[in-house]
Scaffold this motif. Structure first.
Motif, PDB file in Angstrom:
ATOM      1  N   UNK A 419       0.839  -1.208   0.000  1.00  0.00           N
ATOM      2  CA  UNK A 419       0.000   0.000   0.000  1.00  0.00           C
ATOM      3  C   UNK A 419       0.869   1.251   0.000  1.00  0.00           C
ATOM      4  N   UNK A 420       1.916   1.267   0.821  1.00  0.00           N
ATOM      5  CA  UNK A 420       2.823   2.417   0.850  1.00  0.00           C
ATOM      6  C   UNK A 420       3.417   2.668  -0.536  1.00  0.00           C
ATOM      7  N   UNK A 421       3.845   1.605  -1.200  1.00  0.00           N
ATOM      8  CA  UNK A 421       4.387   1.734  -2.567  1.00  0.00           C
ATOM      9  C   UNK A 421       3.357   2.349  -3.514  1.00  0.00           C
ATOM     10  N   UNK A 422       2.118   1.863  -3.420  1.00  0.00           N
ATOM     11  CA  UNK A 422       1.072   2.345  -4.329  1.00  0.00           C
ATOM     12  C   UNK A 422       0.723   3.807  -4.038  1.00  0.00           C
ATOM     13  N   UNK A 423       0.682   4.168  -2.758  1.00  0.00           N
ATOM     14  CA  UNK A 423       0.393   5.550  -2.366  1.00  0.00           C
ATOM     15  C   UNK A 423       1.488   6.479  -2.893  1.00  0.00           C
ATOM     16  N   UNK A 424       2.736   6.037  -2.794  1.00  0.00           N
ATOM     17  CA  UNK A 424       3.846   6.866  -3.269  1.00  0.00           C
ATOM     18  C   UNK A 424       3.895   6.919  -4.793  1.00  0.00           C
ATOM     19  N   UNK A 425       3.452   5.858  -5.459  1.00  0.00           N
ATOM     20  CA  UNK A 425       3.388   5.865  -6.921  1.00  0.00           C
ATOM     21  C   UNK A 425       2.315   6.832  -7.411  1.00  0.00           C
ATOM     22  N   UNK A 426       1.167   6.854  -6.724  1.00  0.00           N
ATOM     23  CA  UNK A 426       0.093   7.802  -7.062  1.00  0.00           C
ATOM     24  C   UNK A 426       0.600   9.239  -6.896  1.00  0.00           C
ATOM     25  N   UNK A 427       1.332   9.491  -5.801  1.00  0.00           N
ATOM     26  CA  UNK A 427       1.882  10.825  -5.542  1.00  0.00           C
ATOM     27  C   UNK A 427       2.843  11.242  -6.651  1.00  0.00           C
ATOM     28  N   UNK A 428       3.687  10.307  -7.086  1.00  0.00           N
ATOM     29  CA  UNK A 428       4.654  10.613  -8.143  1.00  0.00           C
ATOM     30  C   UNK A 428       3.933  11.005  -9.435  1.00  0.00           C
TER      31      UNK A 428
END
Length: 433
Positions: A419-428
């Motif tokens: 989830x952390x990875x996906x949240x940071x990918x959305x932010x990018x």
């Protein structure tokens, strides 16, 4: 008889002899040994551990064995690899004075966590900001710290502070705690049906967008049901419940009902099951709590200290709150020792009750959407997992229930890091656009 025939007969008789013997036994691996191997291979992550800044000084800190439920020696003993240390602020007045006071509290906790990782024990623990950091620090043989913020109240009305919190290492934030904040209604509104925003305020809705933009996970553990529904609807990224359990098994406003759990699954998020007695088994917890109230009071009296319970927290003065945070671990530890020798003590909520909630949620929403948290040093802990030194008992119970190594690794942090990875990918992507 020629030499060749004699050799064949000897060989056949030798084989016949050995075929009559039992095959050498492969030593059986006990369930405990299998669980220990899995535990050692797994990066175990607990997503909610409260802190007291008095335990983050150059003379008293987590590198020592303290009276707290979490410290580095206990983490080492129990095989707990990573803890989310919490910047928690209680709810107070929604005004400039209240925000300023709350901000001081939050900054003190951010600074305390940084000092532990950068000054007091950098050889033993490192601060992680990404899943890659978690794996790297763990690979270096160190423990891992991450930062979660419980209550966005200290942010005041300045949305740019979300970015400041992100820069200080915050990787999840809850928009409310016990009591309605300027951003969101709290679950506590269920008690009197008085709401401030009927979910999120306009500023709360902007905060969801800002957290998405920054790559901060949105934590739905304390807000109201309406606020949770709105956060999930508005968020462009998966959300988390950093420390909540299943309402179907324990009807508490802090838990998530089946509809909410299904929303989390649709959103791609994760619910971190919490080892907090009152959120796991009401009947057992109430009986034990009533019994322990007298025990704790007796211990506190013998120590000459004024005793309060966590349920009293909102009504306490600042000095009383500080005293409770300092004295609670000591009184609790002594009380638990005392009660071991009492035959009439009601059974405590235990690891089996905790894993019952994991079972229920895995069955309902799938193995990819469930995780583990303790709420240690904030009222959490159950018999068998009363502090970080007993962490292995959770893995053992999961193995007893038939969970595979892969499933256990997902529960112990794999899902949360995804989830952390996906949240940071959305932010990018949002920042790029």
């Amino acid at each position: 008889m020629n030499h060749h025939i004699r050799f064949c007969l000897v060989t056949i008789s030798t084989l016949a002899f050995f075929s009559c013997q039992e095959a050498p036994k492969v030593p059986e691996v006990s369930l405990e040994e299998r669980a220990l191997k899995i535990h050692e291979k797994t990066i175990t992550i607990d997503t909610h551990d409260d802190i007291n800044v008095k335990n983050f000084t150059d003379s008293i800190n987590y590198s020592q064995l303290l009276k707290t439920q979490v410290d580095l020696p206990k983490m080492e003993q129990g095989g707990l690899d990573a803890v989310w240390l919490i910047v928690y602020t209680g709810q107070d007045s929604l005004n400039t004075e209240g925000y300023a006071k709350a901000k001081d509290n939050a900054m003190a906790k951010f600074n305390a966590i940084h000092r532990l990782c950068e000054e007091f024990a950098p050889d033993q623990i490192g601060l992680a900001l990404t899943s890659e950091d978690v794996r790297r620090i763990n690979g270096e043989g160190k423990k891992v710290a991450m930062i979660g913020v419980e209550n966005a109240y200290p942010i005041g009305e300045d949305l740019s502070q979300f970015e400041a919190y992100h820069e200080m290492g915050a990787r999840y934030i809850s928009l409310a705690h016990n009591g309605h904040s300027q951003f969101s209604d709290s679950n506590t509104g269920e008690a009197d049906s008085i709401w401030l925003h009927n979910g999120l305020s306009d500023m709360g809705k902007k905060a969801v967008s800002e957290m998405n933009r920054l790559g901060i996970m949105i934590d739905i553990s304390h807000p109201s049901k309406a606020a949770i529904d709105q956060m999930i609807s508005l968020s462009k990224a998966p959300i988390i419940a950093s420390h909540s359990s299943a309402r179907a098994l324990c009807d508490h406003s802090r838990n998530l009902d089946d509809d909410q759990l299904k929303l989390v699954k649709e959103n791609g998020g994760v619910v971190q099951t919490v080892a907090f007695g009152a959120y796991l088994n009401t009947e057992k917890n109430d009986k034990r709590t009533a019994f322990m109230k007298e025990v704790y009071q007796t211990v506190a009296d013998s120590m000459g200290i004024e005793w309060f319970e966590f349920k009293d927290f909102p009504t306490l003065t600042d000095a009383q709150k500080a005293a409770l945070m300092e004295n609670y671990p000591k009184v609790r530890a002594l009380g638990e020792q005392k009660v071991k020798h009492m035959a009439d003590a009601p059974e405590a909520v235990n690891v089996a009750d905790f894993v019952n909630h994991i079972d229920y949620m895995v069955e309902l929403i799938g193995i990819d959407h469930v995780g583990i948290s303790s709420d240690f040093d904030g009222g959490g802990g159950v018999a068998g997992w009363n502090d970080a030194s007993e962490t292995f008992n959770v893995t053992l119970e999961l193995v007893k229930r038939g969970y595979t190594e892969d499933e256990i690794q997902k529960l112990w942090g794999g899902n949360l890091l995804r989830v952390l990875d996906e949240v940071q990918a959305v932010a990018a992507r949002m920042q790029k656009n």
